[in-house]
Design a protein around this motif. Structure first.
Motif, PDB file in Angstrom:
ATOM      1  N   TRP A 153       2.522  -0.247  14.331  1.00 56.64           N
ATOM      2  CA  TRP A 153       1.864  -1.061  13.289  1.00 56.64           C
ATOM      3  C   TRP A 153       2.811  -1.290  12.109  1.00 56.64           C
ATOM      4  N   LYS A 154       3.556  -0.244  11.755  1.00 52.89           N
ATOM      5  CA  LYS A 154       4.508  -0.378  10.652  1.00 52.89           C
ATOM      6  C   LYS A 154       5.608  -1.367  11.004  1.00 52.89           C
ATOM      7  N   SER A 155       6.104  -1.296  12.241  1.00 54.10           N
ATOM      8  CA  SER A 155       7.162  -2.200  12.677  1.00 54.10           C
ATOM      9  C   SER A 155       6.691  -3.649  12.673  1.00 54.10           C
ATOM     10  N   LEU A 156       5.417  -3.860  13.019  1.00 57.01           N
ATOM     11  CA  LEU A 156       4.860  -5.211  13.047  1.00 57.01           C
ATOM     12  C   LEU A 156       4.457  -5.711  11.664  1.00 57.01           C
ATOM     13  N   GLY A 157       4.390  -4.805  10.694  1.00 53.98           N
ATOM     14  CA  GLY A 157       3.983  -5.185   9.350  1.00 53.98           C
ATOM     15  C   GLY A 157       2.479  -5.315   9.185  1.00 53.98           C
TER      16      GLY A 157
END
Length: 425
Positions: A153-157
């Protein structure tokens, strides 16, 4: 006049703008799965119908109402388009003895099929990434998968996503709890809707997942499975929560979370977005320590989850994530008889240098080409006319940097572009 055909209800075309986001998601999720050393396995779209009846559960909505099943008229086999991926993955693990040399971590991706009501983010053909770990009995395996998703989720923003957790114990725990739950529902029979009455003696835990507003007060007061856990199941859940807390990952314990498939035990979890309305679950899973044995394998601990790709794409669209690394690095504008072959040559040369290049080949006006260059998402526009083709110098316009424009020699062009866009191989 030829007859026009349209897609079937619940089936859809993925047009280029959305497919671009699908590729963006795919690159991110594959990168994260590589970090956690999950290996990809390819699985058939069609499986024996009995596989899903035995694993998913004969009294689930999926098996009762949603599967695309038929009998092959050539050999009388009963077949089903896969409605979910775990059953097929477990079948593959058993059939190919994949755990013979020890635990294994797998993932798969592709289309699933369920004949259900079409809603936003819910189609009859939908796509998932499924992740499964076999041979790991400790809560660290559950925690690793949950942390993997948090990293994704963090990588996808992505924002506004919460983790909900519960433990539904082991089969013996649920036998005791099921009896208490049925007694409670019988005492409140007048509140139950038709669907709940149908499930009452077949699958009472699924009643807890009802969205009927008139039943919510009664359901909130129902006995909680977490109060009937064995010491082993309770300790497993407490250890999982402790690991997540040590990594500063917030979560909510939802005692009514049971998931819709019969094979789960102990940990169940869902990641829920507040930006998708009632269809807010974007990933969910848990443990299924008895499923491998149920379909013919040796006793094997297991846990896994699935990500709903369509719902992720809806969130990415809302975030306007079009500016990702699938977009071209360079857009080439060209005008003139000499310019066209030279621009074609430059495009191929830059592609040999691993740059992504979009070349205008339709011969529209300069103004139109510049609009297309901007819309393409490219960071750099090359402007090539007959004069540039003659002297081998190209006008380079940095679209995303206040339109800065310089004349660059052909020999140093690729190095100049890579430097300006922070190119990484």
């Amino acid at each position: 006049m030829a007859k026009k055909f349209q897609t079937l209800k619940g089936f859809y075309d993925v047009l280029p703008e959305r497919q671009r986001l699908c590729r963006f998601f795919e690159e991110k999720v594959l990168s994260v799965l590589d970090q956690y050393h999950y290996q990809e396995i390819g699985l058939p779209l069609v499986e024996p119908t009995g596989l899903f009846v035995e694993s998913v559960g004969s009294h689930t909505d999926i098996v009762e109402k949603e599967m695309y099943s038929w009998e092959d008229h050539l050999n009388k086999d009963k077949l089903t388009l896969r409605p979910e991926g775990t059953a097929g993955c477990v079948r593959a693990v058993v059939e190919n003895s994949l755990t013979y040399n020890g635990p294994v971590k797998l993932f798969y991706r592709g289309a699933m099929f369920r004949h259900e009501n079409v809603q936003k983010g819910r189609q009859r053909q939908f796509h998932q990434v499924g992740v499964e770990a076999f041979g790991f009995e400790k809560p660290e395996s559950d925690a690793e998968q949950i942390l993997l998703l948090a990293r994704l989720w963090k990588s996808l923003g992505l924002k506004n996503i919460t983790l909900e957790l519960n433990s539904i114990g082991d089969p013996n725990d649920r036998v005791i709890y099921r009896k208490k739950l049925i007694e409670y529902f019988e005492d409140n029979r007048e509140v139950l809707d038709d669907d709940a009455l149908r499930r009452l003696h077949e699958n009472p835990l699924r009643i807890l997942d009802s969205k009927n507003k008139e039943m919510q007060s009664m359901l909130n007061s129902a006995p909680k499975l977490i109060d009937y856990l064995s010491n082993e199941a309770k300790q497993h859940f407490e250890n999982l929560c402790s690991i997540l807390k040590s990594h500063n990952l917030p979560f909510k314990i939802n005692t009514r979370l049971v998931r819709g498939l019969d094979y789960y035990n102990r940990t169940v979890f869902e990641w829920v977005s507040s930006d998708l309305g009632s269809q807010g679950t974007i990933a969910g899973g848990g443990r299924y320590d008895f499923l491998v044995e149920r379909i013919g394998g040796n006793p094997t601990s297991a846990c896994g989850f699935a990500i709903g790709i369509e719902r992720i794409i809806l969130l990415l669209e809302d975030l306007n994530k079009n500016n990702n690394n699938i977009l071209p690095d360079v857009y080439i504008v060209n005008l003139g008889e000499m310019a066209r072959p030279f621009a074609f040559f430059i495009a191929e040369k830059l592609r040999n240098e691993e740059l992504k290049v979009s070349l205008n080949i339709e011969g529209s006006s300069f103004k139109s080409q510049m609009k297309k260059a901007d819309k393409s998402g490219a960071k750099v526009a090359l402007i090539i006319g007959d004069q540039e083709a003659d002297n081998k110098k190209i006008q380079v316009k940095l679209i995303r940097k206040d339109g800065i424009q310089e004349s660059v020699d052909e020999q140093t062009l690729s190095l100049y572009i890579k430097d300006k866009i922070n190119f990484e191989k």
